[in-house]
Write an enzyme that holds these catalytic residues in place. Structure first.
Site, mmCIF file in Angstrom:
data_model
loop_
_atom_site.group_PDB
_atom_site.id
_atom_site.type_symbol
_atom_site.label_atom_id
_atom_site.label_comp_id
_atom_site.label_asym_id
_atom_site.label_seq_id
_atom_site.Cartn_x
_atom_site.Cartn_y
_atom_site.Cartn_z
ATOM 1 N N GLY A 68 -3.766 70.549 -66.224
ATOM 2 C CA GLY A 68 -3.968 69.064 -66.453
ATOM 3 C C GLY A 68 -4.510 69.034 -67.998
ATOM 4 O O GLY A 68 -5.139 70.072 -68.606
ATOM 5 N N GLY A 69 -4.021 68.016 -68.594
ATOM 6 C CA GLY A 69 -4.573 67.680 -69.981
ATOM 7 C C GLY A 69 -3.338 67.109 -70.530
ATOM 8 O O GLY A 69 -2.478 66.584 -70.224
ATOM 9 N N ILE A 70 -3.753 66.730 -72.029
ATOM 10 C CA ILE A 70 -2.987 65.974 -72.893
ATOM 11 C C ILE A 70 -1.714 67.335 -73.463
ATOM 12 O O ILE A 70 -2.419 67.894 -73.948
ATOM 13 C CB ILE A 70 -3.524 65.196 -73.774
ATOM 14 C CG1 ILE A 70 -4.612 64.244 -73.164
ATOM 15 C CG2 ILE A 70 -2.630 64.506 -74.857
ATOM 16 C CD1 ILE A 70 -5.357 63.375 -74.191
ATOM 17 N N SER A 106 -0.741 77.261 -74.642
ATOM 18 C CA SER A 106 0.350 76.672 -75.472
ATOM 19 C C SER A 106 0.914 77.607 -76.597
ATOM 20 O O SER A 106 0.032 78.048 -77.323
ATOM 21 C CB SER A 106 0.363 75.029 -75.771
ATOM 22 O OG SER A 106 1.546 74.901 -76.806
ATOM 23 N N TYR A 131 -3.693 69.269 -81.064
ATOM 24 C CA TYR A 131 -3.456 69.586 -79.625
ATOM 25 C C TYR A 131 -3.570 71.090 -79.668
ATOM 26 O O TYR A 131 -4.278 71.713 -78.874
ATOM 27 C CB TYR A 131 -2.139 69.137 -79.373
ATOM 28 C CG TYR A 131 -1.283 69.826 -78.191
ATOM 29 C CD1 TYR A 131 -1.915 69.674 -76.905
ATOM 30 C CD2 TYR A 131 -0.207 70.894 -78.402
ATOM 31 C CE1 TYR A 131 -1.184 70.339 -75.660
ATOM 32 C CE2 TYR A 131 0.286 71.305 -77.029
ATOM 33 C CZ TYR A 131 -0.110 71.179 -76.116
ATOM 34 O OH TYR A 131 0.194 71.667 -74.832
ATOM 35 N N LYS A 135 -5.930 73.786 -77.495
ATOM 36 C CA LYS A 135 -5.537 74.928 -76.585
ATOM 37 C C LYS A 135 -6.084 76.185 -76.816
ATOM 38 O O LYS A 135 -6.576 76.924 -75.863
ATOM 39 C CB LYS A 135 -3.979 74.887 -76.584
ATOM 40 C CG LYS A 135 -3.284 73.877 -75.847
ATOM 41 C CD LYS A 135 -3.436 73.909 -74.393
ATOM 42 C CE LYS A 135 -2.959 72.636 -73.611
ATOM 43 N NZ LYS A 135 -3.255 72.870 -72.161
ATOM 44 N N ARG A 169 15.540 75.758 -81.294
ATOM 45 C CA ARG A 169 14.642 76.286 -81.200
ATOM 46 C C ARG A 169 14.320 77.014 -79.864
ATOM 47 O O ARG A 169 13.585 78.050 -79.746
ATOM 48 C CB ARG A 169 13.167 75.345 -81.439
ATOM 49 C CG ARG A 169 11.845 75.812 -81.401
ATOM 50 C CD ARG A 169 10.830 74.846 -81.819
ATOM 51 N NE ARG A 169 9.594 75.392 -81.356
ATOM 52 C CZ ARG A 169 8.822 75.118 -80.408
ATOM 53 N NH1 ARG A 169 9.472 74.307 -79.603
ATOM 54 N NH2 ARG A 169 7.783 75.403 -80.168
HETATM 55 P P1 NAI Z 1 2.307 66.569 -68.208
HETATM 56 O O1 NAI Z 1 1.901 65.933 -69.648
HETATM 57 O O2 NAI Z 1 3.638 66.327 -67.671
HETATM 58 O O3 NAI Z 1 1.331 66.856 -67.106
HETATM 59 C C1 NAI Z 1 -0.112 66.858 -67.638
HETATM 60 C C2 NAI Z 1 -0.951 66.383 -66.440
HETATM 61 O O4 NAI Z 1 -2.347 66.084 -66.793
HETATM 62 C C3 NAI Z 1 -0.407 64.587 -66.263
HETATM 63 O O5 NAI Z 1 0.139 64.543 -65.135
HETATM 64 C C4 NAI Z 1 -1.835 63.883 -66.603
HETATM 65 O O6 NAI Z 1 -1.707 62.629 -65.749
HETATM 66 C C5 NAI Z 1 -2.914 64.643 -66.486
HETATM 67 N N1 NAI Z 1 -4.019 64.815 -67.285
HETATM 68 C C6 NAI Z 1 -4.077 64.397 -68.505
HETATM 69 N N2 NAI Z 1 -5.520 63.942 -68.895
HETATM 70 C C7 NAI Z 1 -6.293 63.998 -67.577
HETATM 71 C C8 NAI Z 1 -7.539 64.034 -67.262
HETATM 72 N N3 NAI Z 1 -8.525 63.620 -68.314
HETATM 73 N N4 NAI Z 1 -7.911 64.315 -66.017
HETATM 74 C C9 NAI Z 1 -7.120 64.668 -64.890
HETATM 75 N N5 NAI Z 1 -5.607 64.744 -65.243
HETATM 76 C C10 NAI Z 1 -5.303 64.751 -66.309
HETATM 77 O O7 NAI Z 1 2.572 68.339 -69.045
HETATM 78 P P2 NAI Z 1 3.316 69.363 -68.374
HETATM 79 O O8 NAI Z 1 4.541 69.496 -69.390
HETATM 80 O O9 NAI Z 1 3.445 69.429 -66.911
HETATM 81 O O10 NAI Z 1 2.500 70.682 -69.046
HETATM 82 C C11 NAI Z 1 1.342 71.165 -68.081
HETATM 83 C C12 NAI Z 1 0.478 71.955 -68.881
HETATM 84 O O11 NAI Z 1 0.945 72.957 -69.612
HETATM 85 C C13 NAI Z 1 -0.183 70.966 -69.991
HETATM 86 O O12 NAI Z 1 -1.603 71.521 -70.138
HETATM 87 C C14 NAI Z 1 0.427 71.414 -71.406
HETATM 88 O O13 NAI Z 1 -0.438 71.366 -72.534
HETATM 89 C C15 NAI Z 1 0.821 72.916 -70.944
HETATM 90 N N6 NAI Z 1 2.171 73.149 -71.646
HETATM 91 C C16 NAI Z 1 3.223 72.563 -71.322
HETATM 92 C C17 NAI Z 1 4.494 72.923 -71.940
HETATM 93 C C18 NAI Z 1 5.981 72.640 -71.405
HETATM 94 O O14 NAI Z 1 6.783 73.067 -72.022
HETATM 95 N N7 NAI Z 1 5.981 71.412 -70.614
HETATM 96 C C19 NAI Z 1 4.332 73.943 -73.081
HETATM 97 C C20 NAI Z 1 3.114 74.583 -73.413
HETATM 98 C C21 NAI Z 1 2.244 74.283 -72.695
HETATM 99 C C1 15L Z 2 4.038 72.188 -75.436
HETATM 100 O O1 15L Z 2 2.937 72.624 -75.642
HETATM 101 C C2 15L Z 2 4.330 70.680 -75.355
HETATM 102 O O2 15L Z 2 3.287 70.464 -74.294
HETATM 103 C C3 15L Z 2 5.729 70.394 -74.603
HETATM 104 O O3 15L Z 2 5.870 69.058 -74.607
HETATM 105 C C4 15L Z 2 6.701 71.064 -75.480
HETATM 106 O O4 15L Z 2 6.460 70.432 -76.802
HETATM 107 C C5 15L Z 2 6.430 72.579 -75.714
HETATM 108 O O5 15L Z 2 4.932 73.034 -76.140
HETATM 109 C C6 15L Z 2 7.276 73.443 -76.862
HETATM 110 O O6 15L Z 2 6.677 73.805 -77.863
HETATM 111 O O7 15L Z 2 8.579 73.400 -76.581
#
Ligand code: NAI
Ligand code: 15L
Length: 251
Positions: A68-70, A106, A131, A135, A169
């Protein structure tokens, strides 16, 4: 019981059914409703910034997968609340429950390294965004809770978690769903996790990030080179093309 935060998000949506199919007992949580119920799981809506709610959410957890998070650049006060205060609340709850934490860090904690550098997890942080700063703070929170309270954790510096790589990338940063799932499972199962940091990246021929998981029971298998003919060029911006963080390195 394994608590999964951020379960309504992109990673949570594909990961939760995979974990449930392995027979793991899951409690999914998010500030938003999970779309589509995952069979055999329960859902608890909770805001990561609310310490009491997070303590209750995790009270009987053996492990917390903290997604969870932004996940993008946003106003600092929002990022600090969800990502820093939220992660501290998770570790506080983990301590009370005696749970381990698998924390979604991240690659943006090191995004300001140039693309010609290979990195290990020992290289200093060079965040490319607020951001990325939040992290990195999460990784430090993990370290503090281990040193003070012996809360075990793995910080996974996720690259680009996608079904398939789509941009140049991603030749370096892609992590396949199978590889990320395998790493998370290895973190859940490790008998002595301690306080570890891993790169969440596939076995990409061109990866920048050195393997640090040897002997840990995780061997990535996928390689973005298989998709090279289909990849779109990166945006035509010198900052994006110079640094590992790509688009996070521009305003
Ligand atoms: P996402 O944005 O799709 O999911 C994050 C979830 O966290 C959302 O459903 C949101 O509602 C929830 N959230 C945000 N603030 C909250 C709060 N205050 N309380 C409770 N829930 C909250 O992100 P995704 O892609 O699923 O990524 C998951 C994690 O992995 C994130 O922390 C992101 O930073 C990290 N990450 C993701 C990458 C990717 O390629 N998708 C790459 C690097 C890191
Ligand atoms: C992250 O940390 C972001 O949450 C995701 O949206 C992508 O941008 C990923 O890194 C990336 O670097 O591709």
């Amino acid at each position: 019981m394994i608590v999964v935060t951020g379960a309504a998000g992109e990673i949570g949506t594909w990961l939760a059914p995979r974990l449930a199919a392995r027979g793991l007992e899951l409690r999914l949580s998010d500030i938003s409703e999970v779309v589509g119920k995952v069979k055999g799981t329960e859902f608890v809506r909770a805001d990561l910034t609310q310490a009491d709610a997070i303590r209750d959410l995790c009270k009987d957890a053996t492990a917390i997968i903290h997604l969870g998070g932004i996940r993008f650049e946003a106003p600092s006060e929002q990022l600090i609340a969800s990502n820093v205060l939220g992660t501290d609340n998770i570790f506080r709850a983990a301590r009370l429950a005696g749970a381990r934490v698998v924390y979604a860090s991240s690659n943006h904690v090191i995004g300001y390294y140039e693309r010609n550098r290979d990195l290990s997890t020992d290289d200093p942080f060079r965040p490319d965004s607020i951001y990325g700063v939040t992290k990195a703070a999460g990784e430090l929170i993990a370290r503090f809770y281990f040193d003070r309270y012996r809360v075990e954790s793995a910080s996974i510096r996720i690259g680009s978690a996608l079904e398939r790589p789509t941009r140049v990338r991603h030749r370096h940063t892609w992590v396949s769903y199978d590889d990320l799932e395998a790493l998370i499972i290895a973190c859940l199962q490790s008998p002595n996790l301690g306080c570890r940091t891993f790169w969440g990246v596939s076995a990409n021929t061109r990866k920048w990030w050195q393997d640090d998981s040897q002997g840990f029971g995780f061997v990535p298998k996928d390689d973005a080179e298989k998709y090279v003919a289909t990849l779109l060029p990166d945006p035509d911006d010198p900052q994006v093309r110079r640094f590992q963080g790509g688009e996070f390195c521009t305003e």
